[in-house]
Design a protein around this motif. Structure first.
Motif, PDB file in Angstrom:
ATOM      1  N   PRO A  61       0.831  -1.210   0.000  1.00 41.24           N
ATOM      2  CA  PRO A  61       0.000   0.000   0.000  1.00 41.24           C
ATOM      3  C   PRO A  61       0.862   1.257   0.000  1.00 41.24           C
ATOM      4  O   PRO A  61       2.062   1.213   0.280  1.00 41.24           O
ATOM      5  CB  PRO A  61      -0.781  -0.126   1.302  1.00 41.24           C
ATOM      6  CG  PRO A  61       0.143  -0.893   2.202  1.00 41.24           C
ATOM      7  CD  PRO A  61       0.894  -1.850   1.317  1.00 41.24           C
ATOM      8  N   ASP A  62       0.222   2.372  -0.310  1.00 42.57           N
ATOM      9  CA  ASP A  62       0.883   3.666  -0.142  1.00 42.57           C
ATOM     10  C   ASP A  62       0.833   4.043   1.334  1.00 42.57           C
ATOM     11  O   ASP A  62      -0.062   3.611   2.066  1.00 42.57           O
ATOM     12  CB  ASP A  62       0.174   4.747  -0.971  1.00 42.57           C
ATOM     13  CG  ASP A  62       0.259   4.465  -2.464  1.00 42.57           C
ATOM     14  OD1 ASP A  62       1.307   3.958  -2.913  1.00 42.57           O
ATOM     15  OD2 ASP A  62      -0.733   4.740  -3.171  1.00 42.57           O
ATOM     16  N   ILE A  63       1.777   4.864   1.784  1.00 41.75           N
ATOM     17  CA  ILE A  63       1.834   5.236   3.192  1.00 41.75           C
ATOM     18  C   ILE A  63       2.097   6.726   3.339  1.00 41.75           C
ATOM     19  O   ILE A  63       2.888   7.313   2.585  1.00 41.75           O
ATOM     20  CB  ILE A  63       2.925   4.423   3.948  1.00 41.75           C
ATOM     21  CG1 ILE A  63       2.945   4.790   5.440  1.00 41.75           C
ATOM     22  CG2 ILE A  63       4.285   4.614   3.314  1.00 41.75           C
ATOM     23  CD1 ILE A  63       3.867   3.913   6.272  1.00 41.75           C
ATOM     24  N   ARG A  64       1.416   7.338   4.286  1.00 38.85           N
ATOM     25  CA  ARG A  64       1.641   8.716   4.694  1.00 38.85           C
ATOM     26  C   ARG A  64       1.670   8.736   6.215  1.00 38.85           C
ATOM     27  O   ARG A  64       0.866   8.066   6.862  1.00 38.85           O
ATOM     28  CB  ARG A  64       0.553   9.656   4.177  1.00 38.85           C
ATOM     29  CG  ARG A  64       0.544   9.821   2.664  1.00 38.85           C
ATOM     30  CD  ARG A  64       1.771  10.599   2.198  1.00 38.85           C
ATOM     31  NE  ARG A  64       1.756  10.822   0.759  1.00 38.85           N
ATOM     32  CZ  ARG A  64       2.277   9.992  -0.126  1.00 38.85           C
ATOM     33  NH1 ARG A  64       2.829   8.846   0.289  1.00 38.85           N
ATOM     34  NH2 ARG A  64       2.237  10.266  -1.401  1.00 38.85           N
ATOM     35  N   VAL A  65       2.576   9.516   6.789  1.00 44.10           N
ATOM     36  CA  VAL A  65       2.745   9.536   8.246  1.00 44.10           C
ATOM     37  C   VAL A  65       2.790  10.979   8.731  1.00 44.10           C
ATOM     38  O   VAL A  65       3.417  11.839   8.110  1.00 44.10           O
ATOM     39  CB  VAL A  65       4.033   8.806   8.674  1.00 44.10           C
ATOM     40  CG1 VAL A  65       4.097   8.696  10.191  1.00 44.10           C
ATOM     41  CG2 VAL A  65       4.111   7.425   8.039  1.00 44.10           C
ATOM     42  N   LYS A  66       2.145  11.231   9.865  1.00 44.77           N
ATOM     43  CA  LYS A  66       2.143  12.554  10.491  1.00 44.77           C
ATOM     44  C   LYS A  66       2.361  12.397  11.984  1.00 44.77           C
ATOM     45  O   LYS A  66       1.660  11.627  12.647  1.00 44.77           O
ATOM     46  CB  LYS A  66       0.801  13.256  10.222  1.00 44.77           C
ATOM     47  CG  LYS A  66       0.659  14.609  10.902  1.00 44.77           C
ATOM     48  CD  LYS A  66      -0.719  15.187  10.661  1.00 44.77           C
ATOM     49  CE  LYS A  66      -0.897  16.522  11.379  1.00 44.77           C
ATOM     50  NZ  LYS A  66      -2.270  17.072  11.180  1.00 44.77           N
ATOM     51  N   ALA A  67       3.345  13.109  12.518  1.00 47.88           N
ATOM     52  CA  ALA A  67       3.596  13.054  13.959  1.00 47.88           C
ATOM     53  C   ALA A  67       2.435  13.710  14.700  1.00 47.88           C
ATOM     54  O   ALA A  67       2.008  14.806  14.351  1.00 47.88           O
ATOM     55  CB  ALA A  67       4.900  13.759  14.291  1.00 47.88           C
ATOM     56  N   THR A  68       1.942  13.039  15.736  1.00 51.66           N
ATOM     57  CA  THR A  68       0.833  13.570  16.532  1.00 51.66           C
ATOM     58  C   THR A  68       1.193  13.731  17.999  1.00 51.66           C
ATOM     59  O   THR A  68       0.379  14.211  18.778  1.00 51.66           O
ATOM     60  CB  THR A  68      -0.398  12.644  16.413  1.00 51.66           C
ATOM     61  OG1 THR A  68      -0.015  11.309  16.773  1.00 51.66           O
ATOM     62  CG2 THR A  68      -0.944  12.652  15.003  1.00 51.66           C
TER      63      THR A  68
END
Length: 283
Positions: A37-44
């Motif tokens: 899959p494609d992946i996107r990450v954001k620090a929370t």
């Protein structure tokens, strides 16, 4: 009409029963082979990140897959230690606009990380996705701030320190004994801060960039302070927030300036916190 009938058929109890029976009886062998899959990450947070996946699913009603999310520190070598965690697609993801979203916790605080993901089912794993880098947030100081890098007019590796209250933001920038007030070129427009050093033999930039939030440009004060046991000689800047109680995540909203986990900030609201608060109460 046909499309409506088809939608009702696939949502009906007999269809769901048939799919469940096929998946259960054949133990996942009716599924197709997985694709990454494609992946996107954001620090929370200091130790957590939001992971969003774009699955590449075949047109196969019996297909099912889960996901393995893996991460390591970007500073580690290519063959460094990758940590893995298996996530169940149905139980541990939220569906948002055709994407799957989950949270990865227990990550190192304020660290640059590399993340990747693969899909997994009865036929095995897919290839790994492209790696995605993310910086987890820093833990704020007791005064609700942190540090950040200064420009080329300052010494190599020098940092500024910033803190905040519910109404104001304070910045301290170290300066040498030869720097005078007349050497400082200071400009604050509200959404942007520009501080230059006119006598520098290098670039004049000390601290330049967009602020995290707007301040009141008519209520900005700065001075050079000599008598400070903690920061020694420094340029002291006082900014008044345009919106009271806003929690700033950083001073300068630009690459290289660390962001803090603003959820950890607690403002004391029982008493006035300075001239701005006293003026507000008097008005």
């Amino acid at each position: 009409y046909f499309q409506r009938w088809r939608q009702l058929s696939t949502e009906g109890p007999f269809y769901r029963l048939a799919i469940w029976s096929g998946r259960t009886l054949f133990k996942g062998k009716l599924a197709s082979h997985c694709q990454a899959p494609d992946i996107r990450v954001k620090a929370t947070g200091c130790s957590e990140a939001q992971v969003t996946l774009g699955p590449r699913l075949p047109y196969n009603p019996f297909h099912e897959e889960n996901y393995v999310i893996s991460w390591c520190k970007a500073s580690e070598k290519k063959e460094g230690i990758w940590r893995e965690k298996l996530f169940a697609a149905e139980e541990e993801f939220e569906k948002v606009a055709g994407k799957l979203r989950t949270h990865l916790s227990n990550l190192p605080e304020y660290a640059l990380l590399k993340l990747r993901v693969c899909a997994s089912n009865a036929w095995g794993r897919s290839a790994w996705s492209k790696q995605f880098e993310v910086q987890t947030l820093a833990r704020p100081t007791e005064d609700g701030g942190f540090i950040g890098p200064l420009g080329p007019a300052c010494e190599s590796g020098a940092t500024y320190t910033w803190t905040q209250t519910r109404t104001e933001v304070f910045v301290k920038i170290p300066v040498g004994a030869n720097v005078k007030a007349r050497d400082i070129k200071f400009k604050c427009t509200g959404p942007r801060l520009e501080i230059h050093l006119s006598n520098s033999d290098k670039s004049s930039e000390m601290l330049v960039g967009p602020l995290w939030k707007k301040v009141k440009p008519d209520e900005v004060f700065w001075t050079i302070e000599d008598k400070d046991a903690t920061f020694e000689r420094h340029l002291s800047v006082q900014l008044v927030k345009a919106e009271v109680l806003e929690k700033w995540q950083c001073l300068i909203d630009a690459h290289g300036h660390p962001r803090i986990d603003a959820r950890l900030i607690r403002f004391f609201t029982g008493e006035p916190e300075g001239i701005h608060d006293l003026n507000a109460l008097a008005g």
